[in-house]
Design a protein around this motif. Sequence first.
Motif, PDB file in Angstrom:
ATOM      1  N   GLY A   1      44.013  34.847  53.841  1.00  0.00           N
ATOM      2  CA  GLY A   1      43.040  35.169  52.801  1.00  0.00           C
ATOM      3  C   GLY A   1      41.763  34.375  52.999  1.00  0.00           C
ATOM      4  N   ASN A   2      40.985  34.281  51.930  1.00  0.00           N
ATOM      5  CA  ASN A   2      39.706  33.583  51.962  1.00  0.00           C
ATOM      6  C   ASN A   2      39.688  32.454  50.946  1.00  0.00           C
ATOM      7  N   LEU A   3      39.031  31.355  51.312  1.00  0.00           N
ATOM      8  CA  LEU A   3      38.905  30.215  50.405  1.00  0.00           C
ATOM      9  C   LEU A   3      37.977  30.580  49.254  1.00  0.00           C
ATOM     10  N   THR A   4      38.372  30.235  48.034  1.00  0.00           N
ATOM     11  CA  THR A   4      37.553  30.547  46.856  1.00  0.00           C
ATOM     12  C   THR A   4      36.606  29.407  46.492  1.00  0.00           C
ATOM     13  N   ARG A   5      36.777  28.263  47.136  1.00  0.00           N
ATOM     14  CA  ARG A   5      35.884  27.111  46.901  1.00  0.00           C
ATOM     15  C   ARG A   5      35.933  26.220  48.133  1.00  0.00           C
ATOM     16  N   ASP A   6      35.013  25.281  48.204  1.00  0.00           N
ATOM     17  CA  ASP A   6      35.013  24.330  49.313  1.00  0.00           C
ATOM     18  C   ASP A   6      36.258  23.435  49.217  1.00  0.00           C
ATOM     19  N   PRO A   7      36.794  23.011  50.361  1.00  0.00           N
ATOM     20  CA  PRO A   7      37.952  22.103  50.358  1.00  0.00           C
ATOM     21  C   PRO A   7      37.610  20.796  49.647  1.00  0.00           C
ATOM     22  N   GLU A   8      38.624  20.200  49.005  1.00  0.00           N
ATOM     23  CA  GLU A   8      38.465  18.917  48.327  1.00  0.00           C
ATOM     24  C   GLU A   8      39.361  17.891  49.017  1.00  0.00           C
ATOM     25  N   LEU A   9      38.736  16.901  49.659  1.00  0.00           N
ATOM     26  CA  LEU A   9      39.493  15.872  50.374  1.00  0.00           C
ATOM     27  C   LEU A   9      39.559  14.600  49.543  1.00  0.00           C
ATOM     28  N   ARG A  10      40.763  14.028  49.458  1.00  0.00           N
ATOM     29  CA  ARG A  10      40.952  12.727  48.820  1.00  0.00           C
ATOM     30  C   ARG A  10      41.975  11.964  49.644  1.00  0.00           C
ATOM     31  N   HIS A  11      42.242  10.743  49.265  1.00  0.00           N
ATOM     32  CA  HIS A  11      43.194   9.912  50.008  1.00  0.00           C
ATOM     33  C   HIS A  11      44.186   9.296  49.026  1.00  0.00           C
TER      34      HIS A  11
ATOM     35  N   TRP B   1      44.022  53.736  46.192  1.00  0.00           N
ATOM     36  CA  TRP B   1      44.374  52.368  46.569  1.00  0.00           C
ATOM     37  C   TRP B   1      43.375  51.407  45.945  1.00  0.00           C
ATOM     38  N   THR B   2      43.872  50.338  45.327  1.00  0.00           N
ATOM     39  CA  THR B   2      43.018  49.297  44.762  1.00  0.00           C
ATOM     40  C   THR B   2      43.502  47.939  45.260  1.00  0.00           C
ATOM     41  N   ASP B   3      42.604  46.980  45.271  1.00  0.00           N
ATOM     42  CA  ASP B   3      42.920  45.619  45.706  1.00  0.00           C
ATOM     43  C   ASP B   3      42.969  44.704  44.487  1.00  0.00           C
ATOM     44  N   LYS B   4      44.025  43.915  44.380  1.00  0.00           N
ATOM     45  CA  LYS B   4      44.138  42.922  43.320  1.00  0.00           C
ATOM     46  C   LYS B   4      44.273  41.560  43.988  1.00  0.00           C
ATOM     47  N   PRO B   5      43.345  40.639  43.726  1.00  0.00           N
ATOM     48  CA  PRO B   5      43.452  39.313  44.338  1.00  0.00           C
ATOM     49  C   PRO B   5      44.521  38.457  43.639  1.00  0.00           C
ATOM     50  N   ASN B   6      45.241  37.694  44.434  1.00  0.00           N
ATOM     51  CA  ASN B   6      46.178  36.682  43.952  1.00  0.00           C
ATOM     52  C   ASN B   6      45.663  35.346  44.464  1.00  0.00           C
ATOM     53  N   TYR B   7      45.770  34.310  43.649  1.00  0.00           N
ATOM     54  CA  TYR B   7      45.208  33.010  43.996  1.00  0.00           C
ATOM     55  C   TYR B   7      46.320  31.981  44.191  1.00  0.00           C
ATOM     56  N   PHE B   8      46.177  31.163  45.244  1.00  0.00           N
ATOM     57  CA  PHE B   8      47.189  30.174  45.587  1.00  0.00           C
ATOM     58  C   PHE B   8      46.531  28.817  45.811  1.00  0.00           C
ATOM     59  N   ASP B   9      47.185  27.765  45.299  1.00  0.00           N
ATOM     60  CA  ASP B   9      46.763  26.397  45.568  1.00  0.00           C
ATOM     61  C   ASP B   9      47.491  25.928  46.820  1.00  0.00           C
ATOM     62  N   ILE B  10      46.729  25.373  47.766  1.00  0.00           N
ATOM     63  CA  ILE B  10      47.264  24.936  49.044  1.00  0.00           C
ATOM     64  C   ILE B  10      46.993  23.441  49.193  1.00  0.00           C
TER      65      ILE B  10
ATOM     66  N   VAL C   1      44.225  36.050  48.123  1.00  0.00           N
ATOM     67  CA  VAL C   1      44.906  36.993  49.001  1.00  0.00           C
ATOM     68  C   VAL C   1      45.062  38.307  48.239  1.00  0.00           C
ATOM     69  N   ASN C   2      44.661  39.409  48.860  1.00  0.00           N
ATOM     70  CA  ASN C   2      44.746  40.710  48.197  1.00  0.00           C
ATOM     71  C   ASN C   2      46.135  41.307  48.248  1.00  0.00           C
ATOM     72  N   THR C   3      46.463  42.022  47.201  1.00  0.00           N
ATOM     73  CA  THR C   3      47.622  42.893  47.166  1.00  0.00           C
ATOM     74  C   THR C   3      47.092  44.300  46.969  1.00  0.00           C
ATOM     75  N   ARG C   4      47.500  45.221  47.849  1.00  0.00           N
ATOM     76  CA  ARG C   4      47.068  46.616  47.725  1.00  0.00           C
ATOM     77  C   ARG C   4      48.130  47.408  46.990  1.00  0.00           C
ATOM     78  N   ARG C   5      47.679  48.237  46.060  1.00  0.00           N
ATOM     79  CA  ARG C   5      48.597  49.127  45.362  1.00  0.00           C
ATOM     80  C   ARG C   5      47.842  50.335  44.873  1.00  0.00           C
ATOM     81  N   LYS C   6      48.583  51.361  44.591  1.00  0.00           N
ATOM     82  CA  LYS C   6      47.959  52.582  44.072  1.00  0.00           C
ATOM     83  C   LYS C   6      47.839  52.467  42.560  1.00  0.00           C
ATOM     84  N   ASP C   7      46.687  52.890  42.037  1.00  0.00           N
ATOM     85  CA  ASP C   7      46.496  52.894  40.589  1.00  0.00           C
ATOM     86  C   ASP C   7      47.022  54.213  40.007  1.00  0.00           C
ATOM     87  N   GLU C   8      46.797  54.429  38.704  1.00  0.00           N
ATOM     88  CA  GLU C   8      47.303  55.618  38.018  1.00  0.00           C
ATOM     89  C   GLU C   8      46.777  56.913  38.629  1.00  0.00           C
ATOM     90  N   SER C   9      45.574  56.854  39.213  1.00  0.00           N
ATOM     91  CA  SER C   9      44.977  58.061  39.791  1.00  0.00           C
ATOM     92  C   SER C   9      45.411  58.285  41.242  1.00  0.00           C
TER      93      SER C   9
END
Length: 145
Positions: free
Chosen positions: A12-22, A47-56, A36-44
């Motif tokens: 997927g794509n980063l939604t913000r700049d990385p944050e480094l700490r120690h 195909w539509t894309d729904k983003p899901n967000y993950f903390d890494i 990260v996108n999930t593709r699915r068919k809508d009522e009509s």
Amino acid sequence: MAASINRVVLVGNLTRDPELRHTPSGTPVCSLRLAVNTRRKDESGQWTDKPNYFDITVWGQQGENCAQYLSKGRPVAIDGRLEWREWEAQDGSKRQAVEVIADTVQFLGSKGDAVGGGEPQYVPASATAQSNADFGSAADDDIPF
């Protein structure tokens, strides 16, 4: 007893700049947020894309590299494991979260590929379908899920 498996692979794509700490002992730890996108068919039936967000979370030298070379919008591939955390917030409420602990982070594209401005911070699946064709991926209608 069957073996347990805890593996996650995300692209997927980063939604913000990385944050480094120690840590207090000096170990680098980098936090990323991935869309990260999930593709699915809508009522009509479209195909539509729904983003899901993950903390890494990325530890050590690899975390330092992420902080130095990655930026908001940059495409990455993550291979890691899920980890569940629980803690008590300052207001006394119990909090919990599931995050991905990265074993490897693969930088995709180039720095110029980062999405800029007010654009969505994910790559629409329709935009990646053409680039995935080079790797022999099935057409969207052939995917069983």
